[in-house]
Write a protein that holds these residues in place. Structure first.
Motif, short mmCIF file in Angstrom:
data_model
loop_
_atom_site.label_atom_id
_atom_site.label_comp_id
_atom_site.label_asym_id
_atom_site.label_seq_id
_atom_site.Cartn_x
_atom_site.Cartn_y
_atom_site.Cartn_z
N PRO A 96 -40.00 -26.27 -37.05
CA PRO A 96 -39.50 -27.35 -38.57
C PRO A 96 -41.33 -26.78 -39.49
O PRO A 96 -41.08 -26.75 -40.36
N ASN A 97 -42.36 -25.89 -38.68
CA ASN A 97 -43.66 -26.29 -39.31
C ASN A 97 -44.30 -24.85 -40.00
O ASN A 97 -44.76 -23.50 -39.80
N PHE A 98 -42.44 -24.49 -40.41
CA PHE A 98 -43.23 -22.82 -40.22
C PHE A 98 -42.24 -22.30 -42.44
O PHE A 98 -40.86 -23.46 -42.57
N THR A 99 -41.65 -21.80 -43.07
CA THR A 99 -41.01 -21.50 -44.15
C THR A 99 -40.93 -19.61 -43.58
O THR A 99 -41.57 -18.80 -42.79
N LEU A 100 -39.48 -19.48 -44.24
CA LEU A 100 -39.31 -17.94 -44.29
C LEU A 100 -39.01 -17.56 -45.68
O LEU A 100 -38.89 -17.85 -46.57
N GLN A 101 -39.51 -16.14 -45.33
CA GLN A 101 -40.24 -15.69 -46.92
C GLN A 101 -39.34 -14.60 -46.44
O GLN A 101 -40.02 -13.50 -45.67
N SER A 102 -38.51 -13.36 -47.43
CA SER A 102 -37.30 -13.50 -47.41
C SER A 102 -38.17 -11.62 -47.77
O SER A 102 -38.99 -11.57 -48.21
N PHE B 261 -36.58 -12.03 -42.38
CA PHE B 261 -37.83 -12.73 -43.09
C PHE B 261 -38.87 -12.25 -41.91
O PHE B 261 -39.25 -12.11 -40.91
N GLU B 262 -40.16 -12.95 -43.02
CA GLU B 262 -41.33 -13.34 -42.52
C GLU B 262 -41.52 -14.86 -42.26
O GLU B 262 -41.13 -15.15 -42.82
N MET B 263 -41.62 -15.23 -40.95
CA MET B 263 -41.74 -16.69 -40.42
C MET B 263 -43.59 -16.73 -41.20
O MET B 263 -44.41 -16.45 -40.34
N ILE B 264 -43.68 -17.46 -41.95
CA ILE B 264 -45.21 -17.86 -42.19
C ILE B 264 -45.64 -19.50 -41.62
O ILE B 264 -44.35 -20.32 -42.32
N ALA B 265 -46.50 -19.93 -41.28
CA ALA B 265 -47.06 -21.00 -40.70
C ALA B 265 -47.98 -21.56 -41.89
O ALA B 265 -47.84 -21.10 -43.29
N ASP B 266 -47.58 -23.40 -41.77
CA ASP B 266 -47.82 -23.91 -43.48
C ASP B 266 -49.27 -23.78 -43.85
O ASP B 266 -49.84 -23.46 -44.19
N ASP B 267 -49.50 -22.94 -42.90
CA ASP B 267 -51.33 -22.51 -42.49
C ASP B 267 -51.38 -20.94 -43.54
O ASP B 267 -52.54 -20.14 -43.90
N GLY B 268 -49.93 -20.66 -44.04
CA GLY B 268 -50.49 -19.08 -44.35
C GLY B 268 -50.63 -18.17 -43.42
O GLY B 268 -50.40 -16.62 -43.68
#
Length: 89
Positions: free
Chosen positions: A14-20, A38-45
């Motif tokens: 759960p500790n990431f965001t998906l960026q298209s 999608f790229e998976m980006i961690a909370d720290d970028g």
């Protein structure tokens, strides 16, 4: 692939965001709406991986999860019956 279904499939991380990722095709070809990346980006970028998804006309869908080096981490496929069961839960 349905974004809600993708989110459920990835709940153990759960500790990431998906960026298209924008379609890399040129303007002369049609966009393929049955596929998404999608790229998976961690909370720290930090870039921590990639997701490639697809869905076919017969409601067969799935995704492949790659780490940042391009190695396959996980993959899942879903049939129409699984889509219906997942949305009813």
């Amino acid at each position: 692939m349905n974004p809600d279904l993708l989110a459920r499939a990835l709940m153990n991380s759960p500790n990431f965001t998906l960026q298209s990722i924008d379609d890399e095709r040129n303007d002369t070809s049609e966009a393929d709406e049955t596929r998404a990346s999608f790229e998976m980006i961690a909370d720290d970028g930090e870039l921590i991986g990639y997701i490639k998804t697809w869905h076919d006309d017969d409601d067969y869908a799935g995704f492949v999860h790659f780490d940042a080096e391009g190695n396959i981490v996980d993959w899942k496929t879903f049939a129409k019956r699984m889509h219906q069961n997942a949305t009813r839960s």
